[in-house]
Design a protein around this motif. Structure first.
Motif, mmCIF file in Angstrom:
data_model
loop_
_atom_site.group_PDB
_atom_site.id
_atom_site.type_symbol
_atom_site.label_atom_id
_atom_site.label_comp_id
_atom_site.label_asym_id
_atom_site.label_seq_id
_atom_site.Cartn_x
_atom_site.Cartn_y
_atom_site.Cartn_z
ATOM 1 N N THR A 1 0.781 -1.144 0.144
ATOM 2 C CA THR A 1 0.027 -0.032 -0.073
ATOM 3 C C THR A 1 0.843 1.310 0.034
ATOM 4 N N ALA A 2 0.374 2.384 -0.559
ATOM 5 C CA ALA A 2 1.170 3.490 -0.815
ATOM 6 C C ALA A 2 1.437 4.285 0.763
ATOM 7 N N ASP A 3 0.424 3.784 1.530
ATOM 8 C CA ASP A 3 0.408 4.219 2.794
ATOM 9 C C ASP A 3 1.023 3.658 3.742
ATOM 10 N N PRO A 4 2.093 3.217 4.370
ATOM 11 C CA PRO A 4 2.553 2.084 5.102
ATOM 12 C C PRO A 4 1.692 2.053 6.292
ATOM 13 N N ASN A 5 0.764 3.103 6.674
ATOM 14 C CA ASN A 5 0.155 2.918 8.125
ATOM 15 C C ASN A 5 -1.266 2.106 7.601
ATOM 16 N N HIS A 6 -1.455 2.043 6.362
ATOM 17 C CA HIS A 6 -2.749 1.541 6.029
ATOM 18 C C HIS A 6 -2.776 -0.027 6.513
ATOM 19 N N PRO A 7 -3.836 -0.244 7.210
ATOM 20 C CA PRO A 7 -4.180 -1.501 7.935
ATOM 21 C C PRO A 7 -3.731 -2.665 6.879
ATOM 22 N N MET A 8 -4.055 -2.548 5.516
ATOM 23 C CA MET A 8 -3.793 -3.789 4.790
ATOM 24 C C MET A 8 -2.081 -3.737 4.420
ATOM 25 N N GLY A 9 -1.691 -2.668 4.584
ATOM 26 C CA GLY A 9 -0.076 -2.702 4.467
ATOM 27 C C GLY A 9 0.390 -3.206 5.537
ATOM 28 N N GLN A 10 -0.115 -2.898 6.828
ATOM 29 C CA GLN A 10 0.421 -3.358 7.969
ATOM 30 C C GLN A 10 0.073 -5.093 7.952
ATOM 31 N N LEU A 11 -0.980 -5.379 7.578
ATOM 32 C CA LEU A 11 -1.327 -6.880 7.444
ATOM 33 C C LEU A 11 -0.310 -7.596 6.615
ATOM 34 N N LEU A 12 -0.008 -7.082 5.344
ATOM 35 C CA LEU A 12 0.630 -7.885 4.085
ATOM 36 C C LEU A 12 2.051 -7.444 4.159
ATOM 37 N N GLY A 13 2.504 -6.217 4.369
ATOM 38 C CA GLY A 13 3.831 -5.925 4.359
ATOM 39 C C GLY A 13 4.128 -5.945 2.965
ATOM 40 N N ASP A 14 5.327 -6.269 2.272
ATOM 41 C CA ASP A 14 5.647 -6.384 0.981
ATOM 42 C C ASP A 14 5.066 -7.911 0.229
ATOM 43 N N VAL A 15 4.247 -8.419 0.755
ATOM 44 C CA VAL A 15 3.344 -9.735 0.488
ATOM 45 C C VAL A 15 4.273 -10.779 0.840
#
Length: 452
Positions: A371-385
């Protein structure tokens, strides 16, 4: 020729292992009804007699397959020996025949993608990732050995010293991740930089005067085995380098970051002089606390193995055949003590040891989120996949077991491979490699209690 011979040997090993697995599972299937029938007073003796005949017949069939496989292999070996003698008589040097790349060499540029050499290197790298420990144990020609690469070819530190053009006193060594080769550092170079040959290494050469060196290694071996091998390789480099080395930086991507940490540890343990020259250890997208895909594979194999049926046992055995290097990624193992005398398939058994940092070096992590925003919940969950943020940070819930990186950065909107050669990530690497950062770190070290 070495690759072709390795492929030939691998085919015969696969036939042998498949035969063993089929035989084992056939016996498991037959064992249960025979055990039940053996309890019947009227049928027990007849069932055991029939089973004896079945075992003899099956054994003869499997032994015939093994003997045929061995016979064909011996005929092939004899043919290869004759072909080798003919090639030598024709004037082809033996060292050329034994060269790992057999004339193929993948240049370090993104436009090499899809070429014959790229496909050969990529397939070999993936095979080493999956079964590298097996290839090593079988002395198979497809095994990749830890070493420097120059122009896509394997070179010794001494040979490298002769090939380098205008070497500087500052060296940066780039260590790729699981299943990759050094080519990965040029990932999307033409798209990202407008130049297919641009890598972090070439940029650091231009901007900060570092001489970039690239390694390739068998990612299917234990991380600690590769860490020791890298420590020895760097020691040999410093001895053979054409001028005095004054600064070393290690940059690792994914598994490569764990190998970097391991190499620094073993270099210090062996008292290698190069460790005092190490100023930076970069871990880019590295699973310091483990990778979710490996944990999922472990869980699936464990669940399937729990049930005593061929439909579950066979898949469990196949999944568990993955390399020890991959299994090290379950919890981010970097030293021998993590895995030695342990069952690598024990159900979620975390034996990771805390490994102190080398005092002279600034330890840096770089993570990314899709996710473009590192603080987005999906980004927090998936990281870089492939690597989640807490693992890339070394941020375990247990404060005493956290990996105490000195500095870190999170890049948004990048997946696991994109951080290998992205301009935004390079800007961070360049910033931290600036002399001011080294000075600041050393000043911090001096201020610590008990520091000299």
């Amino acid at each position: 020729m070495r690759r072709l011979l390795g492929l030939k040997d691998l085919v015969h090993h696969v036939i042998e292992q498949t035969t063993n697995l089929v035989e084992e599972q056939q016996e498991a299937v037959a064992r249960k009804p025979i055990q039940i029938l053996s309890l019947s007073p009227g049928l027990g003796e007849a069932a055991r007699a029939v089973d004896g005949v079945r075992k003899l017949t099956a054994s003869a069939v499997y032994e015939t397959i093994r003997a045929t496989n061995t016979g064909i292999r011996k005929l092939e070996d004899a043919g290869v020996a004759l072909a080798r003698q003919a090639a030598v008589r024709a004037g082809i040097p033996e060292e050329t025949l034994d060269h790992p790349e057999e004339g193929l060499a993948t240049p370090l540029r993104s436009t090499a993608l899809g070429t014959a050499s790229w496909w050969a290197d990529t397939a070999q790298g993936a095979l080493n990732a999956a079964f590298g420990d097996f290839l090593r144990d079988k002395e198979n020609g497809l095994e990749i050995r830890m070493g420097f690469r120059h122009g896509g070819r394997a070179v010794t530190p001494g040979e490298l010293a002769l090939l380098l053009q205008d070497p500087t006193s500052k060296v940066v060594i780039l260590v790729h991740g699981l299943g990759c080769t050094e080519w990965a550092w040029s990932f999307r170079a033409a798209d990202l930089h407008g130049d297919p040959e641009t890598t972090f290494g070439t940029l650091l050469r231009k901007d900060l005067g570092f001489t970039p060196l690239y390694v390739r290694y068998n990612t299917g071996l234990h991380v600690s085995e590769n860490g020791r091998a890298l420590a020895e390789l760097v020691a040999a480099l410093v001895r053979d380098y054409p001028r005095r080395v004054e600064q070393i930086a290690l940059v690792g991507h994914s598994m490569g970051g764990l190998v970097v940490r391991s190499a620094a540890h073993y270099g210090r343990e062996r008292g290698e002089a190069w460790v005092d020259l190490l100023t930076h250890a970069f871990c880019i997208g590295s699973p310091h606390l483990g990778a979710p895909l490996e944990k999922a594979s472990h869980a699936l194999a464990s669940v399937l193995g729990f049930f005593d049926t061929p439909g579950t046992q066979v898949p469990a055995k196949l999944i568990n055949a993955r390399s020890l290097g991959i299994k090290d990624l379950r919890y981010g193992y970097v030293v021998d003590e993590d895995w030695k005398d342990r069952d690598p398939d024990a159900f979620f058994e975390d034996n990771r040891h805390d490994v102190p940092f080398v005092d002279s070096a600034l330890y840096c992590f770089i993570a990314s989120t899709v996710t473009a925003d590192p603080n987005h919940p999906m980004g927090q969950l998936l990281g870089d996949v492939l690597v989640r943020m807490p693992s890339a940070f070394g941020m375990t819930p247990e404060p005493a077991r956290r990996i105490p990186f000195h500095i870190g950065h999170v890049a948004g909107g990048l997946h696991h491979l994109e951080i290998l050669n992205h301009p935004d990530v390079y800007a961070v690497v360049k910033k931290w490699l600036a002399e001011e950062q080294v000075h600041m770190h050393r000043e911090r070290r001096k201020a610590l209690p008990g520091s000299g």
